[in-house]
Scaffold this motif. Structure first.
Motif, PDB file in Angstrom:
ATOM      1  N   VAL A 137       0.878  -1.167   0.000  1.00  0.00           N
ATOM      2  CA  VAL A 137       0.000   0.000   0.000  1.00  0.00           C
ATOM      3  C   VAL A 137       0.917   1.220   0.000  1.00  0.00           C
ATOM      4  N   ILE A 170      -5.140   4.274   4.907  1.00  0.00           N
ATOM      5  CA  ILE A 170      -4.823   2.870   5.171  1.00  0.00           C
ATOM      6  C   ILE A 170      -6.111   2.052   5.303  1.00  0.00           C
ATOM      7  N   VAL A 174       2.540  -1.044   4.383  1.00  0.00           N
ATOM      8  CA  VAL A 174       2.173   0.355   4.140  1.00  0.00           C
ATOM      9  C   VAL A 174       3.451   1.174   4.025  1.00  0.00           C
TER      10      VAL A 174
END
Length: 149
Positions: free
Chosen positions: A5, A91, A117
């Motif tokens: 991500v 997120i 992330v």
């Protein structure tokens, strides 16, 4: 399998005049021939990753998409924020998206994807150490632990 991500939603106001609202630092070539977004993606090479999810501002969707294609990445998702909402909501949106993604051909559906992330504007000098740290964290993340670096 890791679902990357990439958080690329910053507005780039603190690095003015290089970085501007329509061309923030994550889309600039500040250190080398790749943009900061592209360097973040390149850092993932050698890791067991699924298609990346990039979260960016709606006004940067074409910049993000073009830079992904420049890297030869055609299998990715863009989540567009109509207005910046900061890290946690970005997120959360990516996590919901990852849960709803169908499996790639030949893969089983991952009911509990491991998200890595990554802010698109970080500089990491020792990329091999970064990859080793991520690999070392996979067993704990696979058991449901939250791992931070």
């Amino acid at each position: 399998m890791i679902t990357p991500v990439i958080l690329a939603g910053g507005s780039g106001t603190r690095l003015w005049p290089l970085s501007r609202q329509l061309n923030p630092k994550q889309f600039l070539r500040l250190l080398g021939d790749k943009t900061m977004l592209q360097q973040t993606l390149a850092r993932l090479q050698g890791l067991p990753c699924s298609a990346p999810i990039v979260v960016c501002n709606e006004e940067h969707r074409f910049l993000a998409g073009e830079q992904m294609r420049e890297m030869g990445i055609t299998d990715f998702s863009l989540i567009l924020e109509p207005t910046p909402k900061n890290t946690a909501p970005a997120i959360a949106l990516a996590a919901i998206h990852a849960l709803r993604q169908p499996p790639r051909e030949g893969e089983d559906k991952d009911e509990n994807p491991i998200l890595l992330v990554l802010p698109a504007d970080h500089v990491i000098g020792d990329e091999e150490a970064f990859r080793k740290a991520v690999q070392g964290a996979l067993p704990a993340a696979g058991r449901g632990w939250l791992v931070t670096f």
